[in-house]
Design an enzyme around this catalytic site. Structure first.
Site, PDB file in Angstrom:
ATOM      1  N   GLY A 123       0.477  -5.204   0.505  1.00 42.18           N
ATOM      2  CA  GLY A 123      -0.693  -5.190  -0.381  1.00 42.18           C
ATOM      3  C   GLY A 123      -0.373  -5.745  -1.760  1.00 42.18           C
ATOM      4  N   GLU A 156      -0.753  -9.312  -1.450  1.00 40.55           N
ATOM      5  CA  GLU A 156      -2.192  -9.573  -1.264  1.00 40.55           C
ATOM      6  C   GLU A 156      -2.932  -9.524  -2.610  1.00 40.55           C
ATOM      7  OE1 GLU A 156      -3.494  -8.200   3.102  1.00 40.55           O
ATOM      8  OE2 GLU A 156      -2.462  -6.613   1.967  1.00 40.55           O
ATOM      9  N   GLU A 205       3.918  -5.899   7.012  1.00 42.22           N
ATOM     10  CA  GLU A 205       3.091  -4.900   7.687  1.00 42.22           C
ATOM     11  C   GLU A 205       3.413  -4.763   9.179  1.00 42.22           C
ATOM     12  OE1 GLU A 205       0.636  -6.042   4.053  1.00 42.22           O
ATOM     13  OE2 GLU A 205       2.097  -6.962   5.400  1.00 42.22           O
ATOM     14  N   ALA A 219       0.862  -1.179   0.000  1.00 37.03           N
ATOM     15  CA  ALA A 219       0.000   0.000   0.000  1.00 37.03           C
ATOM     16  C   ALA A 219       0.898   1.227   0.000  1.00 37.03           C
ATOM     17  CB  ALA A 219      -0.873  -0.007   1.246  1.00 37.03           C
TER      18      ALA A 219
HETATM   19  N1  T1G Z   1       4.659   3.395   0.126  1.00 38.94           N
HETATM   20  C1  T1G Z   1       5.170   4.608  -0.187  1.00 38.94           C
HETATM   21  N2  T1G Z   1       6.485   4.848  -0.482  1.00 38.94           N
HETATM   22  C2  T1G Z   1       7.297   3.795  -0.457  1.00 38.94           C
HETATM   23  C3  T1G Z   1       6.838   2.490  -0.132  1.00 38.94           C
HETATM   24  C4  T1G Z   1       5.452   2.309   0.163  1.00 38.94           C
HETATM   25  N3  T1G Z   1       4.934   1.119   0.459  1.00 38.94           N
HETATM   26  N4  T1G Z   1       7.903   1.660  -0.184  1.00 38.94           N
HETATM   27  C5  T1G Z   1       8.969   2.417  -0.524  1.00 38.94           C
HETATM   28  N5  T1G Z   1       8.616   3.684  -0.689  1.00 38.94           N
HETATM   29  C6  T1G Z   1       9.488   4.798  -1.099  1.00 38.94           C
HETATM   30  C7  T1G Z   1      10.582   5.098  -0.074  1.00 38.94           C
HETATM   31  O1  T1G Z   1      10.131   5.952   0.917  1.00 38.94           O
HETATM   32  C8  T1G Z   1      11.661   5.717  -0.939  1.00 38.94           C
HETATM   33  O2  T1G Z   1      11.294   7.044  -1.168  1.00 38.94           O
HETATM   34  C9  T1G Z   1      11.523   4.961  -2.249  1.00 38.94           C
HETATM   35  O3  T1G Z   1      10.211   4.388  -2.240  1.00 38.94           O
HETATM   36  C10 T1G Z   1      12.513   3.865  -2.402  1.00 38.94           C
HETATM   37  O4  T1G Z   1      12.452   3.047  -1.242  1.00 38.94           O
HETATM   38  C11 T1G Z   1      -2.980  -3.314   2.817  1.00 38.94           C
HETATM   39  C12 T1G Z   1      -1.507  -1.700   4.410  1.00 38.94           C
HETATM   40  C13 T1G Z   1      10.323  -1.943  -1.390  1.00 38.94           C
HETATM   41  C14 T1G Z   1      12.097  -3.184  -0.249  1.00 38.94           C
HETATM   42  O5  T1G Z   1       6.251  -2.300   4.096  1.00 38.94           O
HETATM   43  O6  T1G Z   1      10.509  -2.274   2.303  1.00 38.94           O
HETATM   44  O7  T1G Z   1       0.731  -2.943   2.171  1.00 38.94           O
HETATM   45  O8  T1G Z   1      13.190   8.131  -0.025  1.00 38.94           O
HETATM   46  O9  T1G Z   1      14.780   3.567  -0.422  1.00 38.94           O
HETATM   47  O10 T1G Z   1      16.028   0.066  -0.466  1.00 38.94           O
HETATM   48  O11 T1G Z   1      -1.868  -4.976   3.865  1.00 38.94           O
HETATM   49  O12 T1G Z   1      11.179   0.350   0.221  1.00 38.94           O
HETATM   50  O13 T1G Z   1      13.243   7.799  -2.475  1.00 38.94           O
HETATM   51  O14 T1G Z   1      11.628   9.422  -1.450  1.00 38.94           O
HETATM   52  O15 T1G Z   1      13.392   1.723   0.624  1.00 38.94           O
HETATM   53  O16 T1G Z   1      15.273  -0.466  -2.809  1.00 38.94           O
HETATM   54  C15 T1G Z   1       3.777  -2.877   3.107  1.00 38.94           C
HETATM   55  C16 T1G Z   1       8.044  -0.978   2.297  1.00 38.94           C
HETATM   56  C17 T1G Z   1       3.050  -1.588   3.152  1.00 38.94           C
HETATM   57  C18 T1G Z   1       7.366  -2.265   2.019  1.00 38.94           C
HETATM   58  C19 T1G Z   1      12.630  -1.136  -1.600  1.00 38.94           C
HETATM   59  N6  T1G Z   1       4.994  -2.712   2.338  1.00 38.94           N
HETATM   60  N7  T1G Z   1       9.136  -0.712   1.390  1.00 38.94           N
HETATM   61  O17 T1G Z   1      13.766  -0.903  -0.859  1.00 38.94           O
HETATM   62  O18 T1G Z   1      14.317   1.472  -1.686  1.00 38.94           O
HETATM   63  S1  T1G Z   1       1.629  -1.704   4.191  1.00 38.94           S
HETATM   64  C20 T1G Z   1       6.156  -2.424   2.914  1.00 38.94           C
HETATM   65  C21 T1G Z   1      10.317  -1.393   1.505  1.00 38.94           C
HETATM   66  C22 T1G Z   1       0.489  -2.600   3.263  1.00 38.94           C
HETATM   67  C23 T1G Z   1      -1.637  -3.832   3.144  1.00 38.94           C
HETATM   68  C24 T1G Z   1      -0.801  -2.920   3.971  1.00 38.94           C
HETATM   69  C25 T1G Z   1      11.419  -0.951   0.602  1.00 38.94           C
HETATM   70  C26 T1G Z   1      11.568  -1.824  -0.669  1.00 38.94           C
HETATM   71  P1  T1G Z   1      12.383   8.141  -1.289  1.00 38.94           P
HETATM   72  P2  T1G Z   1      13.800   2.466  -0.581  1.00 38.94           P
HETATM   73  P3  T1G Z   1      14.955   0.013  -1.483  1.00 38.94           P
END
Ligand code: T1G
Length: 702
Positions: free
Chosen positions: A101, A104, A124, A62
Site C-alpha cells: 500500500g 500504491e 502482497e 497496509a
Molecule cells: N503491518 C503491520 N506490522 C508490520 C508490517 C505491516 N505491513 N510490516 C512490518 N511490521 C512489523 C513487524 O511485524 C515487526 O513487528 C516490525 O514491524 C518490524 O518488522 C492494500 C493490503 C518492512 C521489509 O508485505 O516485509 O499493503 O515483531 O522485523 O526486517 O495493497 O517488515 O517488532 O513486533 O520485519 O526491518 C504489504 C511487510 C502489506 C511488507 C521491514 N507489505 N513487511 O523488515 O523488520 S499488504 C508487506 C516487511 C498491503 C495493499 C495491501 C518487513 C520490512 P515486531 P521486521 P525488517
C-alpha cells in the site's frame, strides 16, 4: 499524537507520516493522510505538496494486523484517489522499503523521488493476497505490463536504480531526502497537466496488442505456485486493465483482494509472516539483553556444510577462517566456495567485485592457532560424538574465554558436547541447513548450561546472517529432523504396504511441497540414511523397520541422482525423476519378504499419515518444551524443509483440520499400526477442550 503531521516549508506543504515501526497504513494513518491533504489544499500559500515519512522507512504497506477486522474508512483506495485528483502536485519522498500500500500511495502521487538504496515492491502475493489499492492498475500503466506483472506475481522488490530506469522514480536524491523532495516540488509546482500514472496510455495500448501474454503468465504461475491461488488472482487483476475502465478495475481489484484476504491461504501466509518475527523473541532473554560482538568467526571442517557456512559469514561482511586437518581439504573447500560464487556472478546476481570481496573475507588454514582471537567457532565435522568431544576439548584450550563454541550437529547431544569443555555456558548448537548459503533456517540449539548472553548473541547473529533463527532445545533431531523422521517413517511404511514412489510424491507435491519424500531422498542420496541406519540397532522383533526398501535400493547401488538410479531412474545429466518398473519389482519383493500383503492405498491416507505423524511429533516437541511456540515449529518447516508457505506450516495446518479430527485419525492409525502412533498429550488436551495450537501460543505468550 496524530500519526500524520503537516508542515510548511516555504510554499511547499510537507505531509509527514510517523507511525513506527514501519509507517504501516493503519486507520489512523489513512485518516491523517486525508486530513493533511485537505490542510495543504486549503492553504492558498501552498503551491505543491511532499508526502514523506519519519523513522526507518517509507510506508511499508497496509497494517497487516488490521486484516481480519472489518475495514474502517477512509479506505486506502479512496484516500489514494484523493491524492491523485489533487489540483496541487504531490511528490512522494521514498526511502527504505516502499512496499504494498505504501508504493500504491506513491503511485497515486504525481511524482516520486527517492534516496539511494530504496527498495520498491508490491509483496502482497507473499501474504496470499494481491495489491488492493490500485497497484495492479497504476503500476503496469506506468512501467509496462511485463515488468509490473513480474513484480506483482513474484512479490520481489526492485532497487531504486531499476525503478528510475523504468520511470517509476523521477529523481534519485542525494543528501537530505525531504530537502531534495521540497526542491523538486518547487521545480514542478506549476507543471500542468499533472502526470498521473492512471493516464499513461502507451503501455496499455501495447499490452492490448498482445493479450496472449496473460495466458502464458497464467500457465507459468500455475506451474510455479504449487497450488497457491494468489499469483493467479494477481494476474486476473492486472488483466482487468485491458478489459474494463480504470474506475471499474479499481473496484474489482478491491473485491478480488477482499476475497483473497478471507482465504485460508492468506491466513496461512500472514501466520508465517508473524511467526517468523515471533521466533526472534525469547521470553527469558528479552530484547536488549547483553550480547557479544561477533567480529571474526571460524568454521571447522571445509566440507560442503563448512564451506557453505563460511560463505554465510563472508556474505554478511564477517571475516571467517576455514579450518581443516589437511591443506588439500582446505583447498578443496575454498575451491567449492569460489565455484559457488562464480555461479552466482554468472547468473548476474552478484558483481565480480563483490565476489572478490567475499572470497577475500575467507581464509583457509590447517593451523588451529589462528583460532585464538576469533569470537565464534562453528564445528562442522563428521557426526561422530567422540570426534566432536575431542575437538571441543581442544577448542576450549585454544579459544579466548569469551569465544562462543558452536556445533553444527544435526542430531547429536549438545549437552554432552558442552560437558567436554570447561565452559559449557559458552557452548550452543547452530544447526544450518544444506546448502547453508541458501537455506534461510538456523536452528539455534540451547543447551542446559548455555548462557542467556550466548543465546541472545546467537539469535541476533542469525538475523545479521540473513537467517531465520529458531530457538530449540536438545533432543535427537531437534525440531525439524525429529519430525522429518516420523514423516519419512510413514512414507516408507506406505511404500511397504502398497503405495509407489510416484504416488507418494504426487500427493505431497499436490499438497504443495516442492518435492516428495522419494525424490528428495534421491537428491540427498539414499546412501546417507542407509549408512546412519547401519550404525543404529534394528528395531526389536515385531516392530516394523522403515528402512527396508531404501536399504535394499542402497545395497543395489541405487543411491539416487548421483547414481542415476534410486527410487526413480534418471537419464544421464538429468534431474527429472522417471518411475522405474525395476523399483516396483524391488518394492513388491521387499513387501513379500516382510510378509506384507500389498493393498491399494488412497491419496487421503498418504496425506493424513504423513502429515499427522509430523503434527503429532510437533505436539510432543511442544509438550517437552523443545520448541517455545507452535509457530516456531511452522517457521522451522517453512524455512528448512520446503513446507508450502500457503499451508502455514504443520501446526497451522493442524488447526485448519482441527485437533479433534487429527486425534480421531491418529487413534485409528494407532489401532491399525500400533504404538508408533501414541498420540501426544497436548493434542489430546486440545481435542478435548476444542482448542488450537494457535491458542496454545497465545496462552503461553500471555
Ligand atoms: N503491518 C503491520 N506490522 C508490520 C508490517 C505491516 N505491513 N510490516 C512490518 N511490521 C512489523 C513487524 O511485524 C515487526 O513487528 C516490525 O514491524 C518490524 O518488522 C492494500 C493490503 C518492512 C521489509 O508485505 O516485509 O499493503 O515483531 O522485523 O526486517 O495493497 O517488515 O517488532 O513486533 O520485519 O526491518 C504489504 C511487510 C502489506 C511488507 C521491514 N507489505 N513487511 O523488515 O523488520 S499488504 C508487506 C516487511 C498491503 C495493499 C495491501 C518487513 C520490512 P515486531 P521486521 P525488517
Amino acid at each position: 499524537m496524530s500519526k500524520v503531521e503537516f508542515e510548511k516549508r516555504g510554499a511547499i506543504g510537507v505531509i509527514f507520516v510517523d507511525y513506527p515501526p514501519v509507517n504501516a497504513l493503519g486507520q489512523a494513518v489513512r485518516q491523517g493522510l486525508v486530513e493533511a491533504l485537505d490542510q495543504g489544499l486549503a492553504d492558498p500559500e501552498v503551491s505543491a505538496l511532499v508526502l514523506a515519512c519519519r523513522g526507518r522507512t517509507f510506508i511499508a504497506g497496509a497494517d497487516i494486523t488490521e486484516f481480519g477486522k472489518p475495514p474502517e474508512p477512509p479506505l486506502l483506495g479512496d484516500a489514494i484517489l484523493r491524492y491523485e485528483e489533487s489540483p496541487k502536485a504531490i511528490v512522494a519522498a521514498l526511502f527504505g522499503t516502499a512496499l504494498g500500500g505504501g508504493l500504491e500511495v506513491a503511485l497515486g502521487c504525481h511524482y516520486r523521488v527517492a534516496s539511494a538504496g530504496t527498495k520498491l515492491g508490491l509483496p502482497e502475493v507473499k501474504l496470499g493476497i494481491l495489491p488492493g489499492a490500485g497497484g495492479t492498475q497504476r503500476l503496469p500503466r506506468l512501467i509496462g505490463f511485463e515488468k509490473a506483472l513480474d513484480m506483482i506475481v513474484s512479490g520481489d522488490p526492485i532497487g531504486v536504480d531499476d525503478a528510475k530506469k523504468l520511470g517509476l522514480v523521477d529523481e534519485i536524491v542525494t543528501g537530505d531526502l525531504v530537502d531534495g523532495a521540497v526542491r523538486f516540488a518547487a521545480k514542478i509546482a506549476t507543471v500542468r497537466p499533472l502526470p498521473r500514472a492512471r493516464d499513461v496510455a502507451h503501455h496499455l495500448e501495447q499490452a492490448k496488442t498482445n493479450p496472449g501474454f496473460f495466458d502464458k503468465a497464467t500457465k507459468d504461475a500455475r506451474a510455479k505456485s504449487r497450488g497457491a491461488r494468489a499469483p493467479l488472482r494477481c494476474i486476473e487483476a492486472v488483466r482487468l486493465a485491458l478489459e474494463v475502465p480504470f474506475e471499474e478495475a479499481l473496484l474489482r481489484e478491491r473485491a478480488l483482494m477482499r476475497e483473497a484476504r478471507e482465504s485460508v491461504e492468506s491466513k496461512a501466509m500472514r501466520h508465517v509472516f508473524f511467526a517468523e518475527r515471533a521466533a526472534a523473541k525469547i521470553p527469558d532473554v528479552p530484547e536488549g539483553s547483553e550480547t557479544l560482538a561477533i567480529k571474526k568467526a571460524a568454521v571447522l571442517g571445509a566440507g560442503t556444510m563448512g564451506g557453505g557456512i563460511a560463505m554465510v559469514f563472508a556474505n554478511a561482511g564477517i571475516p571467517v577462517v576455514l579450518v581443516d586437518r589437511e591443506a588439500a581439504f582446505v583447498e578443496k573447500g575454498l575451491d567449492i566456495v569460489k565455484k559457488n560464487y562464480a555461479g552466482t556472478v554468472k547468473k548476474g546476481k552478484l558483481s565480480q567485485a563483490e565476489m572478490d570481496a567475499r572470497v577475500g573475507r575467507i581464509t583457509g588454514t590447517t593451523d588451529w592457532d589462528g583460532l585464538a582471537d576469533v569470537d565464534l567457532v562453528i564445528e562442522a565435522v563428521f557426526e561422530e560424538m567422540a570426534l566432536k568431544k575431542e575437538i571441543f576439548g581442544k577448542l576450549d584450550k585454544i579459544c579466548k574465554p569469551t569465544a562462543i563454541l558452536a556445533t553444527n550437529t544435526s542430531t547429536l547431544d549438545v549437552n554432552a558436547i558442552a560437558r567436554s569443555t570447561s565452559r559449557p555456558s559458552q557452548v550452543i548448537g547452530l544447526h544450518f541447513f544444506s546448502p547453508a548459503n541458501v537455506m534461510r533456517l538456523l536452528e539455534v540449539v540451547r543447551g542446559k548450561e548455555t548462557s542467556k548472553t550466548v543465546v541472545a548473541t546467537s539469535m541476533k547473529l542469525a538475523k545479521q546472517l540473513g537467517k531465520v533463527g529458531v530457538l530449540v532445545g536438545v533432543c535427537y533431531g531437534f525440531v525439524g529432523n525429529r519430525m522429518l523422521h516420523k514423516y519419512y517413517r510413514e512414507a516408507n511404511f506406505l511404500i511397504q504396504e502398497g503405495a509407489l514412489p510416484e504416488q507418494l510424491d504426487r500427493v505431497m507435491t499436490g499438497f504443495g511441497f516442492a518435492m516428495g519424500p522419494c525424490a528428495t531422498s534421491d537428491l540427498a542420496g539414499i546412501d546417507v540414511g542407509w549408512r546412519i541406519r547401519k550404525e543404529q540397532p534394528k528395531p526389536p522383533a515385531g516392530e516394523r523397520y522403515m528402512g527396508a526398501v531404501p536399504d535394499r535400493l542402497a545395497e543395489m547401488g541405487r543411491y539416487g541422482q548421483k547414481t542415476n538410479a534410486g527410487f526413480y531412474k534418471y537419464e544421464a545429466g538429468s534431474r527429472t525423476p522417471v518411475p522405474d518398473p525395476e523399483v516396483t519389482a524391488i518394492i513388491e519383493q521387499v513387501s513379500k519378504e516382510l510378509g506384507i500383503e500389498r493393498r491399494a492405498v488412497t491419496d487421503d491416507e498418504i496425506l493424513e499419515r504423513c502429515m499427522f505423524a509430523m503434527i503429532n511429533e510437533g505436539a510432543k516437541i511442544l509438550d517437552e518444551g523443545i520448541a517455545l511456540r507452535a509457530s516456531d515449529v511452522d517457521t522451522v518447516w517453512i524455512n528448512g524443509y520446503g513446507f508450502p508457505t500457503h499451508r502455514g506450516g504443520p501446526m497451522f495446518y493442524a488447526d485448519t483440520v482441527g485437533a479433534a479430527k487429527v486425534l480421531e485419525r491418529i487413534l485409528q492409525f494407532q489401532k491399525e499400526f500400533g504404538g508408533v502412533w501414541e498420540p501426544s498429550a497436548l493434542l489430546q488436551r486440545l481435542a478435548k477442550e476444542g482448542k488450537s495450537f494457535a491458542g496454545v501460543d497465545a496462552e503461553r505468550a500471555s
